[in-house]
Design a protein around this motif. Structure first.
Motif, short mmCIF file in Angstrom:
data_model
loop_
_atom_site.label_atom_id
_atom_site.label_comp_id
_atom_site.label_asym_id
_atom_site.label_seq_id
_atom_site.Cartn_x
_atom_site.Cartn_y
_atom_site.Cartn_z
N ASP A 120 32.36 96.85 37.82
CA ASP A 120 33.88 97.62 36.76
C ASP A 120 33.92 98.62 37.92
N ASP A 159 36.24 100.84 36.84
CA ASP A 159 36.58 101.97 36.09
C ASP A 159 36.84 103.39 36.74
N HIS A 185 41.13 94.78 38.72
CA HIS A 185 39.95 95.52 37.35
C HIS A 185 41.74 95.65 36.86
N HIS A 226 40.74 95.20 32.60
CA HIS A 226 39.83 96.42 31.98
C HIS A 226 40.39 96.59 30.22
N GLY A 227 39.24 96.73 29.47
CA GLY A 227 39.58 96.38 28.26
C GLY A 227 38.87 95.68 28.16
N HIS A 263 28.61 99.14 35.04
CA HIS A 263 29.53 100.13 35.82
C HIS A 263 28.92 101.03 36.47
ZN ZN Z 1 37.00 98.78 32.21
#
Ligand code: ZN
Length: 259
Positions: A15, A17, A64, A97-98, A179
């Protein structure tokens, strides 16, 4: 000859991010040097995205999307999806995301996009994980749960940063969620990451010197990532989301006949 469908497999997913390019490049270099396939869930445009896209045999690009209030991706689910698909028009997979999800949101993803694989289900340290065919209004999407995620591992009572126990204690499909920031920092706790967030307003603006100065030594996300990459480079078995989807369609990962 054993013709029974394969129910095992390992997949590395990342991810992004909003990680800075030097962190994306760092993780991508380890994967490409070992010719290990992976799936990247993209959050933003940058030169590193174009470098990932240049190696489609290794790197599948998914999206994402951030559906939380205040998202820089857009102010409605439809706008968020359109923004992310503008970034990665070729995306066949997604992880929110999350891990934000709902029946309505999945329905919208299925009706408004060509996404065929959803990777937003997290089943921490679950055994015997398999993909699930999720059907809604005569459409379907393959849900591929992950059993391990770096930032969740840090919060466990006894984190495991070694590959053999993770592989040995589990069968079925084993999808890892990394990540780039935690790979770069070799995080084993959230300490270094929080320090970094204090140094910069946005993660994307962190400099390589700032990050390198606080990277952790010892076992952590990066040492486990390298262990997994080395293992997969020897076995040649790393799966992307598109590979899992293809295998599913060919009848793999189905329920085993038990005797
Ligand atoms: Zn994320």
């Amino acid at each position: 000859m054993d013709n029974s469908p394969n129910t095992n497999g390992i997949a590395l997913t990342l991810d992004v991010d909003w990680a800075p390019d030097f962190m994306i490049d760092f993780a991508a270099r380890i994967l490409s040097e070992h010719r290990v396939r992976s799936t990247w869930f993209i959050t933003h445009d940058s030169p590193a995205l174009r470098r990932l896209r240049a190696q489609p045999d290794l790197f599948e690009l998914g999206i994402h999307p951030n559906f939380f209030p205040g998202s820089t991706h857009g102010d409605s689910p439809g706008a968020v999806l359109r923004h992310c698909l503008d970034l990665v028009p070729e995306a066949g997979s997604l992880r929110t995301h999350g891990l934000l999800q709902s029946t309505a949101l999945l329905g919208q993803i299925m009706s408004e996009t060509g996404i065929t694989t959803d990777a937003s289900l997290f089943l921490p340290h679950a055994n015997d994980v398999r993909p699930l065919d999720y059907q809604w209004e005569k459409k379907s999407i393959l849900r591929v749960p992950h059993f391990w995620e770096d930032d969740f591992e840090m919060e466990r009572a006894a984190p495991c940063w070694s590959l053999p126990p993770l592989l040995g204690e589990h069968s079925g499909l084993r999808v890892f969620d990394f990540h780039p920031v935690h790979i770069y920092l070799n995080s084993s706790t959230t300490h270094a990451y929080r320090q970094l967030k204090q140094k910069a307003v946005k993660l994307s603006e962190v400099s390589e010197d700032q990050a390198a100065a606080i990277a952790e030594t010892g076992t952590g996300t990066q040492t486990l990532f390298r262990e997994a990459v080395n293992y997969l480079s020897e076995t040649g078995d790393s799966l992307r989301m598109c590979d899992i989807n293809d295998l599913w369609r060919q009848g793999h990962f189905r329920t085993e006949k038990r005797v």
